[in-house]
Design a protein around this motif. Structure first.
Motif, PDB file in Angstrom:
ATOM      1  N   TYR A 165       0.844  -1.216   0.000  1.00  0.00           N
ATOM      2  CA  TYR A 165       0.000   0.000   0.000  1.00  0.00           C
ATOM      3  C   TYR A 165       0.868   1.251   0.000  1.00  0.00           C
ATOM      4  O   TYR A 165       0.643   2.183  -0.786  1.00  0.00           O
ATOM      5  CB  TYR A 165      -0.904  -0.035   1.226  1.00  0.00           C
ATOM      6  N   ARG A 166       1.870   1.273   0.878  1.00  0.00           N
ATOM      7  CA  ARG A 166       2.742   2.447   0.964  1.00  0.00           C
ATOM      8  C   ARG A 166       3.545   2.635  -0.320  1.00  0.00           C
ATOM      9  O   ARG A 166       3.748   3.773  -0.775  1.00  0.00           O
ATOM     10  CB  ARG A 166       3.687   2.305   2.161  1.00  0.00           C
ATOM     11  N   THR A 171       4.269   5.728  -5.225  1.00  0.00           N
ATOM     12  CA  THR A 171       4.328   5.788  -6.688  1.00  0.00           C
ATOM     13  C   THR A 171       3.223   6.693  -7.234  1.00  0.00           C
ATOM     14  O   THR A 171       3.447   7.480  -8.164  1.00  0.00           O
ATOM     15  CB  THR A 171       4.193   4.376  -7.290  1.00  0.00           C
ATOM     16  N   LEU A 172       2.030   6.590  -6.652  1.00  0.00           N
ATOM     17  CA  LEU A 172       0.914   7.437  -7.077  1.00  0.00           C
ATOM     18  C   LEU A 172       1.244   8.910  -6.859  1.00  0.00           C
ATOM     19  O   LEU A 172       1.002   9.750  -7.746  1.00  0.00           O
ATOM     20  CB  LEU A 172      -0.349   7.056  -6.297  1.00  0.00           C
ATOM     21  N   GLN A 173       1.798   9.237  -5.711  1.00  0.00           N
ATOM     22  CA  GLN A 173       2.153  10.630  -5.432  1.00  0.00           C
ATOM     23  C   GLN A 173       3.216  11.130  -6.408  1.00  0.00           C
ATOM     24  O   GLN A 173       3.151  12.280  -6.868  1.00  0.00           O
ATOM     25  CB  GLN A 173       2.656  10.748  -3.987  1.00  0.00           C
ATOM     26  N   GLU A 174       4.167  10.262  -6.738  1.00  0.00           N
ATOM     27  CA  GLU A 174       5.198  10.651  -7.696  1.00  0.00           C
ATOM     28  C   GLU A 174       4.591  10.900  -9.078  1.00  0.00           C
ATOM     29  O   GLU A 174       4.947  11.876  -9.768  1.00  0.00           O
ATOM     30  CB  GLU A 174       6.264   9.555  -7.790  1.00  0.00           C
ATOM     31  N   GLN A 344      -4.932   3.751 -12.739  1.00  0.00           N
ATOM     32  CA  GLN A 344      -4.651   2.378 -12.322  1.00  0.00           C
ATOM     33  C   GLN A 344      -4.089   2.343 -10.898  1.00  0.00           C
ATOM     34  O   GLN A 344      -4.489   1.494 -10.077  1.00  0.00           O
ATOM     35  CB  GLN A 344      -3.653   1.735 -13.295  1.00  0.00           C
ATOM     36  N   LEU A 345      -3.190   3.282 -10.597  1.00  0.00           N
ATOM     37  CA  LEU A 345      -2.606   3.325  -9.255  1.00  0.00           C
ATOM     38  C   LEU A 345      -3.648   3.689  -8.201  1.00  0.00           C
ATOM     39  O   LEU A 345      -3.623   3.170  -7.079  1.00  0.00           O
ATOM     40  CB  LEU A 345      -1.452   4.327  -9.224  1.00  0.00           C
ATOM     41  N   GLU A 346      -4.546   4.596  -8.542  1.00  0.00           N
ATOM     42  CA  GLU A 346      -5.615   4.955  -7.602  1.00  0.00           C
ATOM     43  C   GLU A 346      -6.474   3.738  -7.269  1.00  0.00           C
ATOM     44  O   GLU A 346      -6.894   3.556  -6.121  1.00  0.00           O
ATOM     45  CB  GLU A 346      -6.472   6.071  -8.202  1.00  0.00           C
ATOM     46  N   GLN A 347      -6.711   2.895  -8.261  1.00  0.00           N
ATOM     47  CA  GLN A 347      -7.480   1.676  -8.028  1.00  0.00           C
ATOM     48  C   GLN A 347      -6.696   0.717  -7.125  1.00  0.00           C
ATOM     49  O   GLN A 347      -7.267   0.084  -6.219  1.00  0.00           O
ATOM     50  CB  GLN A 347      -7.817   1.007  -9.363  1.00  0.00           C
ATOM     51  N   GLU A 348      -5.367   0.616  -7.369  1.00  0.00           N
ATOM     52  CA  GLU A 348      -4.528  -0.252  -6.530  1.00  0.00           C
ATOM     53  C   GLU A 348      -4.532   0.231  -5.085  1.00  0.00           C
ATOM     54  O   GLU A 348      -4.707  -0.562  -4.153  1.00  0.00           O
ATOM     55  CB  GLU A 348      -3.084  -0.260  -7.061  1.00  0.00           C
ATOM     56  N   VAL A 349      -4.317   1.533  -4.894  1.00  0.00           N
ATOM     57  CA  VAL A 349      -4.276   2.099  -3.546  1.00  0.00           C
ATOM     58  C   VAL A 349      -5.608   1.869  -2.835  1.00  0.00           C
ATOM     59  O   VAL A 349      -5.655   1.483  -1.662  1.00  0.00           O
ATOM     60  CB  VAL A 349      -3.936   3.603  -3.598  1.00  0.00           C
ATOM     61  N   SER A 350      -6.701   2.072  -3.551  1.00  0.00           N
ATOM     62  CA  SER A 350      -8.025   1.865  -2.968  1.00  0.00           C
ATOM     63  C   SER A 350      -8.220   0.403  -2.558  1.00  0.00           C
ATOM     64  O   SER A 350      -8.755   0.104  -1.492  1.00  0.00           O
ATOM     65  CB  SER A 350      -9.104   2.285  -3.968  1.00  0.00           C
ATOM     66  N   LEU A 353      -6.145  -0.323   0.488  1.00  0.00           N
ATOM     67  CA  LEU A 353      -6.744   0.331   1.647  1.00  0.00           C
ATOM     68  C   LEU A 353      -7.908  -0.488   2.201  1.00  0.00           C
ATOM     69  O   LEU A 353      -8.037  -0.667   3.419  1.00  0.00           O
ATOM     70  CB  LEU A 353      -7.215   1.739   1.253  1.00  0.00           C
ATOM     71  N   GLN A 354      -8.721  -1.003   1.307  1.00  0.00           N
ATOM     72  CA  GLN A 354      -9.843  -1.852   1.758  1.00  0.00           C
ATOM     73  C   GLN A 354      -9.324  -3.094   2.479  1.00  0.00           C
ATOM     74  O   GLN A 354      -9.836  -3.478   3.534  1.00  0.00           O
ATOM     75  CB  GLN A 354     -10.694  -2.267   0.552  1.00  0.00           C
ATOM     76  N   GLU A 355      -8.288  -3.703   1.882  1.00  0.00           N
ATOM     77  CA  GLU A 355      -7.724  -4.919   2.478  1.00  0.00           C
ATOM     78  C   GLU A 355      -7.110  -4.612   3.842  1.00  0.00           C
ATOM     79  O   GLU A 355      -7.274  -5.378   4.803  1.00  0.00           O
ATOM     80  CB  GLU A 355      -6.661  -5.503   1.544  1.00  0.00           C
TER      81      GLU A 355
END
Length: 550
Positions: A165-166, A171-174, A344-350, A353-355
């Motif tokens: 997640y981190r 990566t998303l922030q970058e 795609q990264l936003e979906q991964e992070v989400s 986060l759920q998990e």
């Protein structure tokens, strides 16, 4: 577990070698006999910093070697990660040279101190009365609760998910930052790209255009000079062509008289052919070259555009400008690609986060469910250790962020007496109380997870009588699950040991040395009797020692 220890030239020890067994081992000896020296030597094996003053003989090196049986410790991954040879019977060796240099080896492979410390922490846990701060550490408290709650595998899964997640979040922030920067530069890149496209650049055309410009700029001068050359070549009677033709005809009349004349005829014929070609090209060039103000202006404009672009982009060729044009186009395209990657990264992070939320919730529920039995067990053990009114509570305050242990904190609360208000353990517990609580915690953990070899260094200080008996019984019970050593001054605890070593000091005329010996049954009786009665061993002490051992 540790199976053997050898020490050479360390402090008061010249040379000793001792073998250890599983279960409960007690180590006794008079104050100053060298028990702390044993721990110091063992500390070097665990990665403590070396001190040249520890050498007994400063002209010889100190060597400390320990053998460990590690088949049940699940350390294969550690050995692979550190590029070490795994062996179920692992040997750690530490050397201190007379120069002061220290060397460490794991299975004969040189290692640095950080690697030695990392492995040592998983093999041996040295605990003294003054080393109870771990009780106040959140991670240690979570480890205790999770061991009782059966959360170990869930914690591992949670921490792997948190790491992913981190990483995805970073990566998303970058990517978002890169997109913001690219968006800010987009208009400028678009302007530069359109400027280059509008110039209609063609690779390799600059040289041709510059040549054509030179011709059109000097058309009158070129025409005048070409006319002069054509006149010199082609004017009747006096032109070079006519003169060469006359010369050729003259040589043709005498060529048959000599090979030399024939060769000259051949050469002058070649010259005449070349001059004819030159005259024809000059004539064609003169006919094609016409003043063309419009074309001249277009060329000047095009080249000026190219020169301006080259200066702007700090390059010198059209090919370099075309590369910049292609790069700018790629940057504009990459903005679209970045948008897709961000989605795609936003979906991964989400998803992570759920998990995480689900795993953290499971951890907290399991922990809360286990608190009752854990608190009860701790209160029962410390009651046997002379704290009958001790009370414990464990709380899990919510957090707004995810840590390595979930989305809650942890607070271990304690009160030593009836009616006392529960408070934070680190604020309200005394040193002696912390020592007994730590023993209770270790006793509980030893039944839940695989602990390293535990060395208890005089944590029985201030304890006596029946409490000492119960403390010894707890240690004996713990040794059914882990290898346990107790350095003790109490005969009640010494009597509970399955194996007994005595540290003693010997003096002669020139030196003092420390040594260790394993005691047999009769020697144990004498040692415990001496611990009971002092230097003069009485028959009553002997009888009491036998009773303790039985």
């Amino acid at each position: 577990m540790i199976t053997a220890l050898s020490i050479e030239n360390y402090a008061l020890i010249e040379k000793l070698s001792v073998n250890f067994s599983s279960g409960f081992t007690v180590i006794t000896g008079e104050t100053g006999a060298g028990k702390s020296i044993l721990l110091g030597a063992l500390g070097l094996i665990l990665g403590n910093r070396a001190d040249l003053s520890a050498l007994k003989n400063s002209n010889e090196k100190c060597v400390i070697e320990a053998h460990f049986s590690i088949s049940s410790y699940q350390l294969q991954d550690f050995f692979v990660a550190n590029d070490l040879d795994y062996d179920a019977e692992t040997i750690i060796r530490r050397e201190i040279l007379p120069s002061g240099k220290s060397r460490a080896f794991i299975n004969d492979t040189p290692v640095n101190l950080s690697e030695l410390q990392a492995l040592g922490a998983r093999l041996i846990d040295v605990h003294s009365q003054h080393e109870t701060q771990a009780l106040n550490d959140d991670d240690f408290q979570f480890q205790l609760v999770d061991a009782v709650a059966g959360n170990i595998e869930i914690v591992t899964t949670y921490q792997h998910t948190l790491k992913a997640y981190r990483k995805a979040q970073t990566t998303l922030q970058e990517k978002q930052l890169a997109r913001a920067q690219a968006f800010q530069e987009q208009d400028y890149h678009s302007f530069l790209w359109e400027e280059l496209v509008a110039a209609q650049l063609v690779a390799g055309s600059q040289e041709e255009m510059e040549s054509q410009l030179e011709k059109l700029t000097h058309v009158e001068l070129i025409q005048t000079q070409l006319a002069k050359v054509l006149s010199a070549l082609q004017s009747e009677s006096f032109g070079v062509v006519d003169q060469l033709k006359d010369s050729k005809n003259a040589l043709a009349k005498i060529a048959s008289f000599s090979p030399e004349y024939h060769l000259l005829l051949t050469r002058i014929s070649s010259v005449l052919i070349e001059i004819d070609d030159i005259a024809a090209e000059l004539q064609q060039g003169a006919e094609e070259l016409q003043a063309d103000p419009e074309t001249l202006q277009n060329l000047q404009d095009q080249l000026q555009t190219i020169y301006t672009l080259q200066k702007k982009h700090q390059v010198q060729t059209i090919d370099a400008l075309l590369e910049i044009q292609e790069s700018l186009q790629s940057k504009m395209v990459s903005l679209t690609t970045l948008d897709e990657e961000i989605v795609q990264l936003e979906q991964e992070v989400s998803g992570y986060l759920q998990e995480l939320e689900q795993l953290a919730q499971t951890l907290t529920q399991n922990r809360q469910a286990a608190v009752g039995s854990l608190v009860g067990e701790m209160q029962q053990i410390v009651a046997n250790l002379g704290m009958p009114n001790a009370q414990f509570a464990i709380e899990f305050p919510a957090k707004t962020t995810f840590t390595l242990q979930g989305n809650t904190g942890i607070q271990l609360l304690f009160a030593a007496n009836k009616g006392a208000q529960l408070g934070s353990l680190k604020k309200v517990a005394s040193g002696g109380e912390l020592s007994r609580i730590m023993l209770a915690v270790k006793a509980i953990l030893s039944t839940k997870i695989q602990l390293p070899t535990l060395i208890l260094d005089e944590i029985d200080t201030g304890v006596s009588g029946e409490i000492a008996h119960k403390m010894g019984a707890i240690m004996r019970g713990m040794s059914q699950n882990i290898q346990l050593f107790a350095i003790t001054h109490l005969p009640q605890i010494a009597g509970k040991g399955q194996h007994h070593f005595k540290v003693y000091k010997e003096d002669d005329d020139t030196r003092t040395t420390s040594n260790v010996k394993a005691l047999n049954a009769e020697e144990r009786i004498q040692e415990i009797a001496q611990m009971l009665s002092g230097e003069v061993v009485t028959s009553a002490a002997i009888g009491q020692a036998r009773e303790l051992l039985n």
